[in-house]
Motif scaffolding. Structure first.
Motif, PDB file in Angstrom:
ATOM      1  N   ILE B 182     -53.852  53.389  31.676  1.00 10.73           N
ATOM      2  CA  ILE B 182     -53.609  55.242  31.975  1.00 10.73           C
ATOM      3  C   ILE B 182     -55.310  55.939  32.146  1.00 10.73           C
ATOM      4  CG2 ILE B 182     -52.392  57.270  31.767  1.00 10.73           C
ATOM      5  CD1 ILE B 182     -50.713  55.144  30.138  1.00 10.73           C
ATOM      6  N   TYR B 183     -55.631  56.813  33.407  1.00 13.16           N
ATOM      7  CA  TYR B 183     -56.446  57.669  33.253  1.00 13.16           C
ATOM      8  C   TYR B 183     -56.039  59.211  33.897  1.00 13.16           C
ATOM      9  CZ  TYR B 183     -60.831  59.197  34.848  1.00 13.16           C
ATOM     10  OH  TYR B 183     -62.449  60.226  35.071  1.00 13.16           O
ATOM     11  N   ALA B 184     -56.529  59.984  32.801  1.00 11.43           N
ATOM     12  CA  ALA B 184     -56.832  59.792  31.786  1.00 11.43           C
ATOM     13  C   ALA B 184     -55.603  61.287  30.978  1.00 11.43           C
ATOM     14  CB  ALA B 184     -58.330  60.599  31.916  1.00 11.43           C
ATOM     15  N   ALA B 185     -56.419  60.530  29.382  1.00 10.35           N
ATOM     16  CA  ALA B 185     -56.199  61.211  27.707  1.00 10.35           C
ATOM     17  C   ALA B 185     -57.197  62.403  28.278  1.00 10.35           C
ATOM     18  CB  ALA B 185     -55.994  61.080  26.971  1.00 10.35           C
ATOM     19  N   THR B 186     -56.981  64.149  28.456  1.00  6.89           N
ATOM     20  CA  THR B 186     -58.274  65.002  28.106  1.00  6.89           C
ATOM     21  C   THR B 186     -57.654  65.717  26.919  1.00  6.89           C
ATOM     22  OG1 THR B 186     -56.858  66.324  29.975  1.00  6.89           O
ATOM     23  CG2 THR B 186     -57.957  64.957  30.692  1.00  6.89           C
ATOM     24  N   THR B 187     -57.962  67.055  26.575  1.00  7.70           N
ATOM     25  CA  THR B 187     -58.057  67.526  26.074  1.00  7.70           C
ATOM     26  C   THR B 187     -56.196  68.020  25.911  1.00  7.70           C
ATOM     27  OG1 THR B 187     -59.751  69.204  27.034  1.00  7.70           O
ATOM     28  CG2 THR B 187     -60.099  68.060  24.976  1.00  7.70           C
ATOM     29  N   ASP B 188     -56.156  68.777  27.286  1.00 10.03           N
ATOM     30  CA  ASP B 188     -54.860  69.608  26.999  1.00 10.03           C
ATOM     31  C   ASP B 188     -54.075  68.273  27.143  1.00 10.03           C
ATOM     32  OD1 ASP B 188     -56.737  71.999  28.361  1.00 10.03           O
ATOM     33  OD2 ASP B 188     -56.632  71.488  29.965  1.00 10.03           O
ATOM     34  N   ASN B 189     -54.118  67.098  27.810  1.00 13.38           N
ATOM     35  CA  ASN B 189     -53.197  65.956  28.037  1.00 13.38           C
ATOM     36  C   ASN B 189     -52.787  65.211  27.429  1.00 13.38           C
ATOM     37  OD1 ASN B 189     -54.126  64.471  29.373  1.00 13.38           O
ATOM     38  ND2 ASN B 189     -53.770  64.327  31.101  1.00 13.38           N
ATOM     39  N   ASP B 233     -63.983  58.038  29.446  1.00 12.99           N
ATOM     40  CA  ASP B 233     -65.378  58.859  30.831  1.00 12.99           C
ATOM     41  C   ASP B 233     -65.827  59.612  30.244  1.00 12.99           C
ATOM     42  OD1 ASP B 233     -66.351  59.150  32.307  1.00 12.99           O
ATOM     43  OD2 ASP B 233     -63.613  59.647  33.324  1.00 12.99           O
ATOM     44  N   PRO B 234     -67.437  59.130  29.790  1.00 13.71           N
ATOM     45  CA  PRO B 234     -68.034  60.537  29.267  1.00 13.71           C
ATOM     46  C   PRO B 234     -68.357  61.502  30.015  1.00 13.71           C
ATOM     47  CG  PRO B 234     -69.119  58.095  29.495  1.00 13.71           C
ATOM     48  CD  PRO B 234     -67.546  57.640  30.092  1.00 13.71           C
ATOM     49  N   VAL B 265     -66.752  52.141  28.884  1.00 12.06           N
ATOM     50  CA  VAL B 265     -66.382  52.840  29.301  1.00 12.06           C
ATOM     51  C   VAL B 265     -66.146  52.652  30.756  1.00 12.06           C
ATOM     52  CG1 VAL B 265     -68.281  54.550  30.092  1.00 12.06           C
ATOM     53  CG2 VAL B 265     -68.011  53.674  28.237  1.00 12.06           C
ATOM     54  N   ILE B 266     -65.344  53.479  32.095  1.00 11.20           N
ATOM     55  CA  ILE B 266     -65.210  53.511  33.124  1.00 11.20           C
ATOM     56  C   ILE B 266     -66.505  54.089  34.012  1.00 11.20           C
ATOM     57  CG2 ILE B 266     -63.511  55.510  32.642  1.00 11.20           C
ATOM     58  CD1 ILE B 266     -62.204  53.716  34.893  1.00 11.20           C
ATOM     59  N   ALA B 267     -66.247  53.797  34.970  1.00 11.38           N
ATOM     60  CA  ALA B 267     -67.806  54.296  35.469  1.00 11.38           C
ATOM     61  C   ALA B 267     -67.211  54.738  36.806  1.00 11.38           C
ATOM     62  CB  ALA B 267     -69.197  53.073  35.375  1.00 11.38           C
ATOM     63  N   PHE B 268     -67.675  55.921  37.886  1.00 12.62           N
ATOM     64  CA  PHE B 268     -67.784  56.352  38.930  1.00 12.62           C
ATOM     65  C   PHE B 268     -68.670  56.512  40.600  1.00 12.62           C
ATOM     66  CE2 PHE B 268     -63.948  57.320  36.398  1.00 12.62           C
ATOM     67  CZ  PHE B 268     -62.628  57.328  37.115  1.00 12.62           C
ATOM     68  N   PRO B 269     -69.316  55.477  40.627  1.00 13.65           N
ATOM     69  CA  PRO B 269     -70.194  55.830  40.577  1.00 13.65           C
ATOM     70  C   PRO B 269     -70.541  56.276  42.726  1.00 13.65           C
ATOM     71  CG  PRO B 269     -69.896  52.913  41.351  1.00 13.65           C
ATOM     72  CD  PRO B 269     -68.689  53.560  39.772  1.00 13.65           C
ATOM     73  N   GLY B 270     -69.310  56.280  43.318  1.00 13.11           N
ATOM     74  CA  GLY B 270     -68.824  57.284  44.043  1.00 13.11           C
ATOM     75  C   GLY B 270     -68.741  58.665  43.802  1.00 13.11           C
ATOM     76  N   GLU B 271     -68.694  59.205  43.118  1.00 17.84           N
ATOM     77  CA  GLU B 271     -68.906  60.690  43.080  1.00 17.84           C
ATOM     78  C   GLU B 271     -70.227  61.224  42.763  1.00 17.84           C
ATOM     79  OE1 GLU B 271     -65.929  62.057  40.169  1.00 17.84           O
ATOM     80  OE2 GLU B 271     -64.242  60.579  40.939  1.00 17.84           O
ATOM     81  N   GLY B 272     -71.144  60.210  42.277  1.00 16.40           N
ATOM     82  CA  GLY B 272     -72.074  60.545  42.461  1.00 16.40           C
ATOM     83  C   GLY B 272     -73.325  59.877  43.522  1.00 16.40           C
ATOM     84  N   THR B 273     -72.770  59.674  44.648  1.00 12.03           N
ATOM     85  CA  THR B 273     -73.225  59.355  45.828  1.00 12.03           C
ATOM     86  C   THR B 273     -72.708  59.225  47.195  1.00 12.03           C
ATOM     87  OG1 THR B 273     -73.209  57.327  45.501  1.00 12.03           O
ATOM     88  CG2 THR B 273     -74.523  57.458  44.571  1.00 12.03           C
ATOM     89  N   ASP B 274     -73.615  59.384  47.818  1.00 11.85           N
ATOM     90  CA  ASP B 274     -72.880  60.032  49.138  1.00 11.85           C
ATOM     91  C   ASP B 274     -72.272  58.763  50.148  1.00 11.85           C
ATOM     92  OD1 ASP B 274     -74.090  62.206  48.532  1.00 11.85           O
ATOM     93  OD2 ASP B 274     -75.607  62.390  49.121  1.00 11.85           O
TER      94      ASP B 274
END
Ligand code: B12
Ligand code: SF4
Lengths: 314, 448
Positions: B182-189, B233-234, B265-274
């Protein structure tokens, strides 16, 4: 909220700073960091890793198709090739004196001098000159290259246990940097650095080539031996603190994945893409294990790896 | 971090009352250390000791399972910063991202392509691990529809991406039994999300944008609420912030035994690249440097294959190369008059040669010598692949019994061995093959 104290290692060592070029030529400085790759939160990394493009002294007829296409006509002329390499972003040129190999023409000092001079004249970035990897021929052509580039602070390689004396001595005489190459072994690397130092070479005149295994072809060994060398250096061992150079292009483009388009599974993807990815992936992982100079072959890899380095430097 | 018997003994009542069935507390402690019985077999253990022992026995980085049945993946559980110190054990999961705002048909085509993708390397078959499905449309029904479709078509490890508990709830009704992340728990939810994770027995990703302290704080709230299977997810997305955060988290877990960040840790390389290519490079960095799950925006064979290869490289045991059993291997359907090729038992070498022989017009015998898992030149340089050893193997594997000729082909790199080998194997002719296995087919055509 829990307090988080980021653990920071107090390294006592530092990678030697090595200068190439200068005196009218552009200067490139590598090394100088006192932490692991790109960990800016822990230490200082004054100089980014740099990229060299490999240039041969003869038409690379046996190279893979994507390389021949990317470079085109300049491949016939090392000076023109080097010039174009600088245009696509090479910080350095790595000139390989291939024709000196006994099976590749067995040319000698004269030809080496001529080619080195022509490339030096064509570009203003520093030059790395590599021999054909046959000990006596390396001695012959690297001494010639050394004379042709006197005062230009070249990097000359490779010194191996067999022939480090001659190359070391010529570097000392002409003010160049020597590259020591050993087969993926931490003690051998250290030993060669000690031998070169005993010749009188100062620590800021040495680079080491740990021997590169390409992605899928020994990469993991290179990766780990580099990490171990770097950890030893940061731990204070001066004889493992030389900046590291990795011949990524040469190794990656030698593999079947970078050469073959027929008779391979579809799941490899088309050669024109896959071959580039092979070089890029080898490069990006060795950046993480401490490479200071990466020698590449394809212009597009130069651009991509440079962009990664720029971002990693923050 | 397992404890020794003596360490465990310190927490026991030391009364030797034998209620556990062992003569002494120390004997009991030794058995617990071997993991053959549970610490709870001692009825007199104090509550503090139980807690202390349980937390000490937990690995510094939790092992988290995503997915159910055979297709599940396990991530985390690493014990070192550098692979040479021991091994990296749990390769990061590679999943492909789908958005519910993309037409369903297109998504299903992608699912088909990804799910059927498999590539062989050194005799092992590699596949993509699963999918990350994102509620990009914001519409709970569209999300649930895509999740159900993927769960049906390719029941694999999934990451469900939505910050809305309602949308997550309906999606979990479709895919809950697959134990998705489940992605993701945040401060709000976080409160609702932890309830959902508990209800479905799913692992939960925790995302906090405000640094590692905020993340650790949120994790403590989530664990306090009873969820233990957590993925972090930092928030860092580019090359540098990803490397920095992943390194810091790994160090905190391993060196400080800092519990709130002791998770994969989960990573999202597509969000840091083009682009696809850049994404795969950053993913490569994350394979080497400490990611547990990598969500890729793109999928193509030419980026997947190198990435899977890198993952294999980084996650092999550095003390022990992948090896073959020495022996005589038939490739194709060799007969008595088929060629005999000599090679080493390093898997990489074996498969390079076997692959080329398979693709050639010549069914062959491949004689695999015991070089302790070293490649041709490495073995030769180490004195583990010489004429004497090859001759010995020829006799041991009774090559003469399988063929009606006396000719063997050695690797081109070992040309120097020819004379010596002909002496050792009197009556045999030794042919020097090409240096690269790729040229074997052509060589056989010309010289056999
Ligand atoms: C990875 C590696 C290692 C790894 C070992 C990996 C392993 N499991 O074998 C480690 C780090 C442990 C290592 C150690 C050493 N290594 Co080493 N290593 C390499 C490296 C980088 C790659 C080797 C590799 O995996 N190749 C891939 C495999 C698939 O290749 P291959 O087995 O040769 O197979 C190919 C061909 O030979 C052919 N082929 C194979 N079989 C057959 C059969 C037939 C019939 C035919 C026709 C063809 C054929 O097909 C295959 C594909 O084309 C090379 C340098 C390089 N970049 O290539 C150095 C290299 C092989 N190592 C070398 C040396 C010297 C050593 C050490 C002795 C160093 C030392 N003193 O410690 C040690 C020895 C090990 C020991 N003491 O235990 C030297 C050998 C020099 C020489 N010419 O003799 C090399 C060439 C490096 C160098 N340039 O100096 N090494
Ligand atoms: S039951 Fe507990 S206290 Fe009694 S002997 Fe066993 S370990 Fe010791």
């Amino acid at each position: 909220m829990p307090t988080v104290e980021i653990p920071v290692e107090k390294w006592s060592g530092k990678i030697h700073e090595v200068r190439l070029g200068g005196q009218g030529r552009k200067e490139v400085v590598v090394g100088g960091e006192n932490t692991l790759p790109f960990l800016h939160f822990e230490g200082s990394i004054p100089n980014p890793p740099v990229l060299a493009v490999e240039v041969l002294d003869r038409d690379p007829r046996d190279w893979a198709e994507p390389l021949l296409q990317a470079w085109g006509d300049v491949l016939k002329n090392p000076a023109a090739w080097a010039k174009k390499a600088v245009e696509v972003g090479a910080n350095l040129i790595a000139l390989r004196l291939k024709t000196a190999h006994p099976e590749e023409g067995n040319t000698g000092a004269e030809e080496a001098k001529r080619v080195v001079s022509s490339v030096l004249e064509a570009v203003d970035v520093p030059l790395i000159v590599l021999g054909p990897e046959v000990a006596e021929k390396d001695n012959e052509v690297l001494v010639a290259a050394s004379e042709a580039g006197r005062g230009q602070r070249l990097a000359l390689g490779n010194c191996e246990e067999k022939n480090y004396r001659t190359i070391g001595a010529t570097c000392l005489a002409d003010g160049h940097v020597a590259i020591g190459k050993t087969p993926i072994e931490i003690n051998l690397a250290k030993q060669l650095n000690i031998l070169l130092s005993d010749l009188g070479m100062s620590q800021d005149s040495l680079l080491m080539d740990p021997t590169t295994g390409a992605l899928g072809y020994g990469l993991e060994y290179t990766y780990s031996v580099m990490e171990r060398l770097r950890l030893a250096a940061l731990g204070g061992d001066k004889m493992t603190s030389m900046p590291m150079i990795c011949t990524v292009g040469e190794e990656a483009w030698r593999q079947k994945e970078a050469k073959t388009s027929e008779g391979v599974p579809d799941t490899w993807g088309p050669l024109a893409e896959r071959a580039l990815r092979w070089e890029e992936m080898t490069a990006i992982s060795l950046l993480q294990s401490g490479a200071n100079i990466i020698v590449l072959r394809h212009p597009s890899t130069v651009e991509k790896v440079q962009s990664a380095i720029t971002r990693l430097m923050g | 971090m397992s404890m020794t018997g003596v360490q465990i003994y310190k927490f026991l009542p030391k009364t030797n009352c034998k209620k556990c069935g062992f003569p002494t507390c120390l004997a009991f402690a030794m058995k617990v250390a071997q993991k053959s019985i549970a610490i709870t077999d001692c009825p007199d253990l104090s509550e503090e000791s139980t807690l202390a022992l349980e937390s000490a026995a937990r690995p510094p980085i939790q092992i988290v399972t995503v997915g159910a049945d055979e297709k599940k993946i396990e991530v985390g559980g690493e014990v070192v910063m550098f692979r040479h110190e021991k091994t990296f054990y749990h390769p990061p999961g590679l999943v492909i991202r789908l958005k519910d705002s993309t037409p369903l048909e297109e998504n299903l085509k992608q699912v088909e392509a990804v799910a059927s993708y498999q590539v062989e390397r050194v005799g092992m078959m590699f596949t993509v691990d699963g999918f990350a499905i994102e509620n990009d449309s914001g519409d709970a029904a569209a999300f649930a529809k895509l999740v159900a479709a993927v769960a049906e078509k390719a029941p694999s490890p999934l990451v469900l991406m939505s910050t809305k508990p309602d949308a997550m709830k309906t999606a979990l009704e479709k895919a809950g039994p697959l134990r998705p992340l489940i992605y993701a728990a945040t401060t709000d939810n976080w409160s609702d999300m932890t309830e959902l994770a508990k209800a479905h027995g799913c692992p939960l990703a925790v995302a906090a944008g405000d640094g590692l302290e905020g993340l650790a704080g949120l994790v403590e709230q989530v664990t306090g609420n009873g969820v233990e299977n957590i993925v972090l997810d930092p928030g860092g997305r580019d090359y540098l912030s990803s490397l920095t955060q992943l390194t810091q988290i790994r160090r905190l877990a391993l060196k400080e035994n800092f519990r709130p960040l002791g998770f994969p840790v989960i990573a999202f390389p597509g969000e840091g690249t083009d682009s696809n290519e850049e994404e795969s490079m950053l993913a490569g960095q994350q394979v080497a440097k400490y990611a547990g799950i990598i969500v890729l925006n793109h999928f193509s064979p030419s980026t997947m294959y190198p990435l899977l290869t890198l993952r294999l490289n980084i996650y092999t045991d550095p003390q022990k190369p992948i090896q073959m059993q020495p022996g005589l291997y038939p490739i194709g359907n060799p007969k008595e008059d088929s060629p005999v090729c000599v090679t080493t038992n390093f898997s990489l070498t074996y498969f390079a040669v076997a692959g080329e022989l398979e693709g050639s017009a010549f069914p062959s015998w491949l004689m695999v010598c015991d070089t302790e898992g070293l490649s041709v030149l490495t073995a030769w340089a180490a004195g583990k692949f010489d004429a004497e050893r090859i001759a010995k193997a020829t006799k041991e594997f009774n090559i003469a019994g399988s063929v009606n000729h006396h000719r063997v082909i050695i690797p081109g790199h070992l040309a120097v061995l020819r004379g010596e080998l002909e002496e050792e194997l009197s009556g045999w002719e030794v042919l020097v093959g090409p240096r690269d296995a790729v040229d074997l087919g052509a060589f056989l055509k010309k010289s056999w």
